[in-house]
Design a protein around this motif. Structure first.
Motif, PDB file in Angstrom:
ATOM      1  N   VAL A   1       0.845  -1.193   0.000  1.00  0.00           N
ATOM      2  CA  VAL A   1       0.000   0.000   0.000  1.00  0.00           C
ATOM      3  C   VAL A   1       0.880   1.241   0.000  1.00  0.00           C
ATOM      4  N   LYS A   2       0.496   2.202  -0.849  1.00  0.00           N
ATOM      5  CA  LYS A   2       1.130   3.513  -0.850  1.00  0.00           C
ATOM      6  C   LYS A   2       0.036   4.553  -0.601  1.00  0.00           C
ATOM      7  N   ARG A   3       0.094   5.166   0.590  1.00  0.00           N
ATOM      8  CA  ARG A   3      -0.938   6.134   0.971  1.00  0.00           C
ATOM      9  C   ARG A   3      -0.629   7.511   0.391  1.00  0.00           C
ATOM     10  N   GLY A   4      -1.690   8.173  -0.124  1.00  0.00           N
ATOM     11  CA  GLY A   4      -1.516   9.520  -0.665  1.00  0.00           C
ATOM     12  C   GLY A   4      -0.536   9.557  -1.816  1.00  0.00           C
ATOM     13  N   PHE A   5      -0.469   8.492  -2.571  1.00  0.00           N
ATOM     14  CA  PHE A   5       0.556   8.355  -3.593  1.00  0.00           C
ATOM     15  C   PHE A   5       0.336   9.307  -4.762  1.00  0.00           C
ATOM     16  N   LEU A   6      -0.927   9.519  -5.131  1.00  0.00           N
ATOM     17  CA  LEU A   6      -1.250  10.432  -6.226  1.00  0.00           C
ATOM     18  C   LEU A   6      -2.016  11.632  -5.673  1.00  0.00           C
ATOM     19  N   GLN A   7      -1.543  12.804  -5.998  1.00  0.00           N
ATOM     20  CA  GLN A   7      -2.204  14.045  -5.582  1.00  0.00           C
ATOM     21  C   GLN A   7      -2.864  14.653  -6.818  1.00  0.00           C
ATOM     22  N   GLU A   8      -4.017  14.115  -7.193  1.00  0.00           N
ATOM     23  CA  GLU A   8      -4.689  14.534  -8.422  1.00  0.00           C
ATOM     24  C   GLU A   8      -6.172  14.773  -8.146  1.00  0.00           C
ATOM     25  N   LYS A   9      -6.454  15.716  -7.217  1.00  0.00           N
ATOM     26  CA  LYS A   9      -7.836  15.940  -6.811  1.00  0.00           C
ATOM     27  C   LYS A   9      -8.746  16.266  -7.992  1.00  0.00           C
ATOM     28  N   GLU A  10      -8.289  17.112  -8.884  1.00  0.00           N
ATOM     29  CA  GLU A  10      -9.124  17.489 -10.032  1.00  0.00           C
ATOM     30  C   GLU A  10      -9.462  16.263 -10.887  1.00  0.00           C
ATOM     31  N   THR A  11      -8.472  15.415 -11.091  1.00  0.00           N
ATOM     32  CA  THR A  11      -8.703  14.192 -11.863  1.00  0.00           C
ATOM     33  C   THR A  11      -9.681  13.281 -11.154  1.00  0.00           C
ATOM     34  N   PHE A  12      -9.506  13.092  -9.855  1.00  0.00           N
ATOM     35  CA  PHE A  12     -10.391  12.212  -9.103  1.00  0.00           C
ATOM     36  C   PHE A  12     -11.825  12.728  -9.121  1.00  0.00           C
ATOM     37  N   ASP A  13     -11.993  14.037  -8.941  1.00  0.00           N
ATOM     38  CA  ASP A  13     -13.335  14.623  -8.991  1.00  0.00           C
ATOM     39  C   ASP A  13     -13.969  14.401 -10.367  1.00  0.00           C
ATOM     40  N   ARG A  14     -13.149  14.526 -11.421  1.00  0.00           N
ATOM     41  CA  ARG A  14     -13.672  14.322 -12.783  1.00  0.00           C
ATOM     42  C   ARG A  14     -14.124  12.880 -12.972  1.00  0.00           C
ATOM     43  N   ILE A  15     -13.382  11.931 -12.431  1.00  0.00           N
ATOM     44  CA  ILE A  15     -13.740  10.522 -12.576  1.00  0.00           C
ATOM     45  C   ILE A  15     -15.029  10.210 -11.833  1.00  0.00           C
ATOM     46  N   VAL A  16     -15.177  10.760 -10.628  1.00  0.00           N
ATOM     47  CA  VAL A  16     -16.417  10.531  -9.875  1.00  0.00           C
ATOM     48  C   VAL A  16     -17.602  11.078 -10.665  1.00  0.00           C
ATOM     49  N   ASP A  17     -17.462  12.300 -11.198  1.00  0.00           N
ATOM     50  CA  ASP A  17     -18.537  12.860 -12.025  1.00  0.00           C
ATOM     51  C   ASP A  17     -18.817  11.978 -13.242  1.00  0.00           C
ATOM     52  N   TYR A  18     -17.743  11.446 -13.828  1.00  0.00           N
ATOM     53  CA  TYR A  18     -17.852  10.636 -15.044  1.00  0.00           C
ATOM     54  C   TYR A  18     -18.639   9.356 -14.783  1.00  0.00           C
ATOM     55  N   VAL A  19     -18.479   8.799 -13.596  1.00  0.00           N
ATOM     56  CA  VAL A  19     -19.244   7.606 -13.243  1.00  0.00           C
ATOM     57  C   VAL A  19     -20.733   7.898 -13.310  1.00  0.00           C
ATOM     58  N   TRP A  20     -21.142   8.968 -12.683  1.00  0.00           N
ATOM     59  CA  TRP A  20     -22.573   9.264 -12.646  1.00  0.00           C
ATOM     60  C   TRP A  20     -23.082   9.705 -14.007  1.00  0.00           C
TER      61      TRP A  20
END
Length: 744
Positions: free
Chosen positions: A459-478
């Motif tokens: 496990v690597k915690r906090g490995f990627l700091q890509e909040k904008e990307t993560f938010d886009r993916i969550v939106d993309y799911v819905w």
């Protein structure tokens, strides 16, 4: 214009290792299944050997003994007449002949055509029989027939079809005569592939046969008759493509074969198939069902060859929707008898083309419903299906059985330990805190390597700091939920999702969604830049992956998509669903794109199970050995009884790197029991080293139609799995790295 460029690409003949279109993995499986009398392969082999024993008595066949000579006066020239051309009853001499489509003139029997068919059928029977029994009398007879027809100067056929399908009173030969040699490619050369193991089939024999086919291929590409056939436009041109591809491979010119295959989509599929799946050039014939089925079979065979070379014809679709799949779907109900055929079919339809189409479609589209042994065919009974010799070249499709091997009913799966970031533990003693060495840097330490080897994950915690990307993916799911079957702002719709019908079209466009688990993936989903560039190929991901498996790391073209697990209704029953993937990845990763609290369906693995799985695979990174499926299942069940699984929770940007041989599965999302329902979202990624020589065989690695979810392939440099070689080739580089340089 085709085939002018292709003709220019043909190189002068030079002996080379022959390449055959028969898939060796199919043959391996068919050999295994043929040992079972109750299996279609076993029944097909029994029927084959009856024919092979009879073929041992066959005298060598040659075209030089024909009763009449072609216009050239050369008895070595093949000659035949157009089968549907008849004497004109209104002319005293019957000339010129007139066409009666679909009605065979018995004069055909006086030409070389029936002799050629008998020769090919006999060689096919003997070659296959040798391949499955290693009886040398079969191979010796096949070799004698081949030498007589192709090599002996006194009896050989000239490598041309100048006098094929002549029409009395009109022409001495035509390009469409080439339809008669299609079985060289489709039936005979696959049988020849088995003779490589016969000690009395010499290298010179193979080279002489290659020289003949090189000369024939050159004639096909350059002579006006060959060019006419290439441009004919219907099943004749499909047959032409199969021949030139197969012959080019046989003489070792794979570049030419690939070039031809790459053009099949626009040149054949888009030109011959309508958007609704009809084939007008075939349906205009008097045996419309037969010709439409035959042409689709030819196209599917091209798709099968293309699959082996990484060229996806099965899923080609023109801008206006023309595709092989549309043609298949259009014909399917007529084969099964669910729809009555109303177009001309002046002779009874043979079910063999339908059988072969279904078998190839089952593999190419990974659909068990298409497997002809299981499907209902109106014109082929079960006994006829089982005795089809084709079962030995392309064995029955077994579906995803090796991926979803059933767990014994007596297995009680233990509750998982939940591994958490200490910040999420909230003092809960039931949770398992991260080991002290856990960090978020793209480095490996000796302690981390030892832990990974033992447990199969890191496990690597906090490995990627890509909040904008993560938010886009969550939106993309819905955004990809069709018809608001599940609503982002209505938690009640999350329970027992999806609500409403999730159609086949939905599954094709957005992935399967059932019982609260949605694997959101498709040919497009997973290829977007915010997946590929910001996650899979993120510099920190590639940096750490290279420390695991070494450089160079193959650049990812996609991720699997987004794996979503919706919450179970409060206090409902559910259980884990562990499985193995058996894919070609050398290292896998699960990337959290949103917070996953404990007991919320986190990715779950069985630590150390990679050691158990390793030895049941054909190679270190290869597929599960089908013959070891039963002992593998028993060993896996023992793992499930004895090992407590680990479920991962975490925050967006946490990454679990794991060994692809681990037994794993999605966790059970019980977040509603804690009055905080969430949807678990993770992005799976696969990695392997670059520079390997990939296989495109179905069982050696995912076919093109599987590439929408995994971007790795098995490779020729791989070796059989042994007790000692699980970690061979891994880098496990524990040198220091400046994480700051990799954060962009």
């Amino acid at each position: 214009m085709y085939p002018d460029k292709e003709a220019d690409l043909l190189k002068a003949f030079s002996p080379a290792e022959p390449i055959f279109t028969v898939d060796p993995d199919y043959i391996k499986r068919a050999r295994s299944l043929s040992k079972r009398e109750d299996n279609p392969c076993g029944q097909a082999l029994k029927a084959l050997l009856v024919k092979a024993d009879a073929a041992l008595k066959q005298e060598p066949l040659t075209i030089v003994n024909k009763p009449i000579l072609p216009a050239s006066g050369d008895k070595h020239d093949y000659m035949s007449v157009g089968p549907y051309w008849w004497p004109d009853p209104d002319k005293p001499d019957g000339l010129p002949y007139i066409r009666r489509d679909g009605e065979v003139n018995p004069e055909v029997e006086k030409t070389d055509r029936p002799l050629l068919a008998k020769f090919i059928s006999t060689v096919k029977t003997l070659g296959l029989a040798y391949g499955f029994t290693h009886r040398e009398d079969y191979a010796a007879q096949a070799a004698l027939l081949l030498r007589t027809w192709f090599m002996n100067p006194e009896t050989r056929m000239n490598p041309n079809l100048l006098f094929g399908q002549a029409i009395p009173g009109i022409c001495e030969g035509r390009g469409i005569g080439l339809i008669e040699t299609a079985a060289f490619a489709r039936e005979m050369l696959p049988a020849v592939s088995f003779l490589r193991d016969y000690r009395n089939w010499s290298q010179k024999d193979m080279e002489d046969l290659q020289a003949w086919f090189h000369a024939f291929l050159e004639w096909m590409l350059k002579h006006p008759y060959g060019v006419d056939e290439a441009r004919h436009g219907n099943n004749h041109s499909s047959s032409y493509d199969i021949q030139v591809v197969t012959f080019a491979l046989f003489v070792g010119q794979s570049d030419l074969a690939r070039m031809i295959l790459k053009g099949v989509g626009e040149r054949r599929i888009a030109a011959q198939i309508e958007p609704d799946g009809q084939q007008p050039l075939e349906l205009a014939r008097t045996k419309a069902l037969g010709y439409a089925s035959m042409n689709l079979e030819l196209l599917l065979e091209l798709a099968e060859i293309g699959r082996q070379w990484g060229i996806d014809l099965a899923n080609f679709e023109s801008t206006d929707g023309r595709s092989m799949r549309r043609a298949f779907d259009w014909l399917y109900p007529y084969w099964t008898g669910d729809r009555e055929w109303t177009l001309p079919q002046i002779q009874p339809f043979s079910g063999e083309p339908a059988f072969r189409c279904l078998r190839l479609a089952a593999y190419l589209y990974l659909n068990m419903d298409f497997e002809p042994v299981k499907a209902e065919l109106a014109c082929v009974n079960q006994k006829e299906k089982a005795q089809q010799i084709y079962n030995l070249l392309v064995p029955p499709f077994e579906g995803s059985g090796l991926h979803a091997l059933r767990i014994s009913e007596d297995v009680v799966i233990r509750d998982p330990h939940v591994l958490v970031d200490p910040e999420l533990a909230n003092g809960d003693p039931a949770l398992l805190p991260d080991p002290e060495f856990v960090n978020g840097t793209p480095t490996l330490s000796e302690v981390e390597v030892a832990f990974f080897k033992e447990n199969g994950f890191l496990v690597k915690r906090g490995f990627l700091q890509e909040k904008e990307t993560f938010d886009r993916i969550v939106d993309y799911v819905w955004e990809n939920v069709p018809r608001e079957i599940v609503k982002r702002d209505d938690v009640q719709t999350w329970f027992d999702a999806p609500h409403g019908q999730w159609t086949e079209a939905d599954a094709e466009q957005a992935g399967h969604f059932s019982r609260g688990t949605w694997k959101m993936r498709s040919r497009k989903i997973g290829t977007e830049p915010f997946f590929v560039d910001k996650i899979a190929n993120h510099p920190r991901m590639r940096q750490l992956v290279s420390l695991f498996i070494g450089d160079p790391v193959k650049r990812a073209n996609r991720v699997r998509g987004v794996y979503c697990i919706f919450p179970k209704p409060p206090n409902s029953e559910s259980r884990l669903a562990p499985h193995g993937d058996h894919t070609a990845a050398q290292l896998s990763a699960m990337v959290f794109v949103d917070t996953v609290p404990p007991h919320s369906g986190g990715f779950t693995i069985w630590p150390g199970s990679h050691y158990m799985s390793h030895l049941y695979h054909t190679t270190v990174y290869g597929p599960l050995d089908p013959d070891l499926a039963e002992p593998y299942s028993k060993a896996r069940d023992n793992v499930l009884r004895e090992i407590a699984p680990v479920e991962f929770s975490g925050k967006a940007g946490d990454v679990v790197f794991w060994h692809p041989r681990l037994i794993h599965g999605g966790g059970v999302n019980r977040s509603a029991d804690r009055d905080r329902p969430v949807v678990r979202l993770v992005v799976p990624c696969e990695y392997q080293r670059d520079g390997m020589t990939p296989y495109f065989n179905l069982s050696h690695g995912p076919a093109p139609n599987r590439q929408w979810w995994v971007d790795t392939r098995n490779f020729r440099e791989d070796v059989p799995a042994t007790v000692d070689n699980m970690w061979d080739g891994w880098a496990f580089d524990t040198g220091t790295t400046d994480a700051g340089d990799c954060s962009a």
